[in-house]
Design a protein around this motif. Structure first.
Motif, PDB file in Angstrom:
ATOM      1  N   ILE A  64       0.873  -1.180   0.000  1.00  0.00           N
ATOM      2  CA  ILE A  64       0.000   0.000   0.000  1.00  0.00           C
ATOM      3  C   ILE A  64       0.905   1.224   0.000  1.00  0.00           C
ATOM      4  CG2 ILE A  64      -1.894   1.165   1.201  1.00  0.00           C
ATOM      5  CD1 ILE A  64      -2.313  -1.593   2.670  1.00  0.00           C
ATOM      6  N   ASP A  65       0.757   2.063  -1.001  1.00  0.00           N
ATOM      7  CA  ASP A  65       1.736   3.119  -1.245  1.00  0.00           C
ATOM      8  C   ASP A  65       1.302   4.464  -0.672  1.00  0.00           C
ATOM      9  OD1 ASP A  65       3.945   4.429  -2.168  1.00  0.00           O
ATOM     10  OD2 ASP A  65       3.298   4.504  -4.257  1.00  0.00           O
ATOM     11  N   PHE A  66       2.144   4.982   0.236  1.00  0.00           N
ATOM     12  CA  PHE A  66       1.929   6.324   0.774  1.00  0.00           C
ATOM     13  C   PHE A  66       3.017   7.285   0.288  1.00  0.00           C
ATOM     14  CE2 PHE A  66      -0.663   3.930   3.749  1.00  0.00           C
ATOM     15  CZ  PHE A  66      -1.722   4.793   4.008  1.00  0.00           C
ATOM     16  N   GLU A  67       3.799   6.881  -0.729  1.00  0.00           N
ATOM     17  CA  GLU A  67       4.861   7.745  -1.207  1.00  0.00           C
ATOM     18  C   GLU A  67       4.531   8.280  -2.592  1.00  0.00           C
ATOM     19  OE1 GLU A  67       9.475   8.389  -2.116  1.00  0.00           O
ATOM     20  OE2 GLU A  67       8.324   6.741  -2.927  1.00  0.00           O
ATOM     21  N   ASP A  68       5.377   7.998  -3.601  1.00  0.00           N
ATOM     22  CA  ASP A  68       5.203   8.629  -4.915  1.00  0.00           C
ATOM     23  C   ASP A  68       3.840   8.361  -5.533  1.00  0.00           C
ATOM     24  OD1 ASP A  68       7.651   9.812  -4.809  1.00  0.00           O
ATOM     25  OD2 ASP A  68       8.642   8.440  -6.193  1.00  0.00           O
ATOM     26  N   GLY A  69       3.335   7.132  -5.386  1.00  0.00           N
ATOM     27  CA  GLY A  69       2.043   6.815  -5.983  1.00  0.00           C
ATOM     28  C   GLY A  69       0.867   7.457  -5.274  1.00  0.00           C
ATOM     29  N   TYR A  70       1.138   8.022  -4.112  1.00  0.00           N
ATOM     30  CA  TYR A  70       0.084   8.618  -3.288  1.00  0.00           C
ATOM     31  C   TYR A  70       0.142  10.136  -3.292  1.00  0.00           C
ATOM     32  CZ  TYR A  70      -2.535   9.690   1.020  1.00  0.00           C
ATOM     33  OH  TYR A  70      -3.415  10.203   1.943  1.00  0.00           O
ATOM     34  N   GLY A  71       1.353  10.676  -3.205  1.00  0.00           N
ATOM     35  CA  GLY A  71       1.510  12.123  -3.205  1.00  0.00           C
ATOM     36  C   GLY A  71       1.448  12.719  -1.806  1.00  0.00           C
ATOM     37  N   THR A  72       1.321  14.035  -1.747  1.00  0.00           N
ATOM     38  CA  THR A  72       1.271  14.755  -0.473  1.00  0.00           C
ATOM     39  C   THR A  72      -0.163  15.159  -0.180  1.00  0.00           C
ATOM     40  OG1 THR A  72       3.507  15.593  -0.855  1.00  0.00           O
ATOM     41  CG2 THR A  72       2.170  16.733   0.807  1.00  0.00           C
ATOM     42  N   ARG A  73      -0.717  14.592   0.878  1.00  0.00           N
ATOM     43  CA  ARG A  73      -2.119  14.857   1.258  1.00  0.00           C
ATOM     44  C   ARG A  73      -2.167  15.064   2.767  1.00  0.00           C
ATOM     45  NH1 ARG A  73      -5.678  11.936  -2.600  1.00  0.00           N
ATOM     46  NH2 ARG A  73      -4.402  11.181  -4.304  1.00  0.00           N
ATOM     47  N   PRO A  74      -1.659  16.166   3.264  1.00  0.00           N
ATOM     48  CA  PRO A  74      -1.523  16.355   4.708  1.00  0.00           C
ATOM     49  C   PRO A  74      -2.817  16.207   5.493  1.00  0.00           C
ATOM     50  CG  PRO A  74      -1.268  18.449   3.524  1.00  0.00           C
ATOM     51  CD  PRO A  74      -1.229  17.357   2.500  1.00  0.00           C
TER      52      PRO A  74
END
Length: 404
Positions: free
Chosen positions: A111-121
């Protein structure tokens, strides 16, 4: 017999310590099961049904666009890669791919929280919580892949607290809902530009183990090798210095080729610059037990037309074959269509040489000539035996072998 030295052991008083150091750095382990791929899914698009949806989508494409007769065109683009290629092989591979997609389409999930996810604070906490709920539901339903986990944000991006908070919330949510941490968990640590980041992340994992009541060493991670700086800091001593937490090293083709200054049209898995990085990874981690994984193809079928789908499969199978011939038996899959070409290429690779390897190993064990002008060295025989073991694991394991 007559000898000159009365007591050779006196000349090597530190041998015992040196040999123990060797055993610690390079422990012998027989080949174990390793997933053939890692499937990456952005956290905002992940749910409890995701892996089954990927399998259904891949199976539908497979049945619609890849009859048995079409396998030769998909797999035959690399001369000599499948020496036993023919009707029997392709029939076997076709049946195996169909069964695999129906039974266990995803072996390793990230489960990707980095490049595939982006910045979503404002959203990341919610997505971490939802991902934990989905993992617990999959575990309860028996649909959790044998290997699973998440990719956190990079410390190199300057916000390690965000990375650790997401991992903490995710693990806390999973353990609370499932009652324990299901087996097979691993976390991916991207963009390792400084050696210190590894020690800092390992310390965070130790603190999480203490807080969650997990056995020491339960939380392990894989590093992504996706920059020249990372290649330069790799060494076998990482395994012991990180106290056994380093599980794998995964190559990141697009960040790496971009960091090397390659033009966009040359950012591909089979570029010589990538071969160099992978060979360094092999050299550093040989014999350490650290798994290696190749990267991905960042492409999906241009359309739903059969020709476009088969073109994608052909290119992906070519890249998977390139990885396999370089000794990388795992890679990343980024789209459901990749499952078809991944399994087809992997199964054909193992099956096309299985009979030959088995015959030569058997001849060696029976102390007889293997024939056909072959003179096998002991190292070659050991490699063939390991290849047979790896093939058995890749071809024969199923959901029943999933850890508890």
């Amino acid at each position: 017999m007559r000898v000159t030295l009365a007591d050779p052991s006196a000349l090597i008083p530190d041998f015992g310590r040196t040999h123990r150091d060797q055993s610690a750095l390079y422990p012998y382990r027989p080949a174990e099961w390793q997933p053939v791929h890692t499937v990456y899914v952005p956290a905002d698009r992940f749910g409890a049904a995701t892996t089954r949806e990927w399998g259904d989508s891949a199976l539908e494409l497979f049945r619609r666009h890849l009859p048995e007769a079409g396998l030769a065109a998909i797999l035959g683009t690399t001369p000599g890669l499948y020496p036993a290629a023919g009707g029997d092989l392709f029939e076997d591979v076709h049946e195996r791919v169909a069964a695999k997609l129906a039974r266990e389409p995803v072996e390793d999930l990230r489960i990707d929280f980095e490049d595939g996810y982006g910045t979503r604070p404002g959203e990341e906490d919610g997505h971490a919580r939802a991902a934990a709920e989905a993992i617990a539901a999959m575990h309860a339903a028996g649909t959790l892949p044998r290997r699973w986990g998440l990719r956190v944000k990079s410390f190199a991006d300057g916000d390690p607290v965000r990375a650790v908070r997401t991992l903490d919330g995710f693990l806390t949510g999973v353990t609370e809902r499932a009652g324990h941490l299901p087996g097979g968990f691993v976390v991916t640590f991207p963009k390792v530009l400084m050696r210190g980041y590894l020690d800092q992340f390992a310390d965070c994992l130790g603190a999480l183990e203490d807080g969650l009541g997990l056995v020491a060493g339960t939380l392990r991670f894989e590093i992504q090798v996706e920059a020249p700086q990372t290649v330069l800091l790799l060494d076998a001593g990482l395994v012991s210095s990180l106290r056994g937490r380093l599980a794998a090293a995964h190559f990141g083709v697009f960040d790496y080729t971009a960091s090397c200054g390659l033009p966009p049209h040359e950012q591909r898995l089979d570029h010589p610059a990538c071969d160099h990085a992978r060979h360094v990874m092999q050299t550093v981690f040989a014999g350490t037990g650290v798994e290696l994984s190749d990267g991905s193809l960042a492409a999906s079928p241009a359309s739903d037309d059969g020709r476009d789908v088969r073109d994608l499969w052909r290119r992906h199978a070519e890249l998977v074959g390139h990885s396999l011939t370089h000794g990388f038996y795992q890679g990343w899959d980024m789209h459901p269509s990749h499952l078809v070409s991944r399994y087809a290429a992997v199964y054909a690779f193992h099956l096309s040489r299985y009979g030959e390897y088995a015959r030569r190993v058997r001849a060696w064990e029976e102390r007889r000539d293997a024939g056909e002008g072959v003179m096998d060295e002991p190292a070659t025989v050991r490699t063939m035996a390991a290849a047979l073991r790896r093939a058995d694991l890749a071809l024969g394991t199923g959901p029943a072998d999933r850890p508890a």
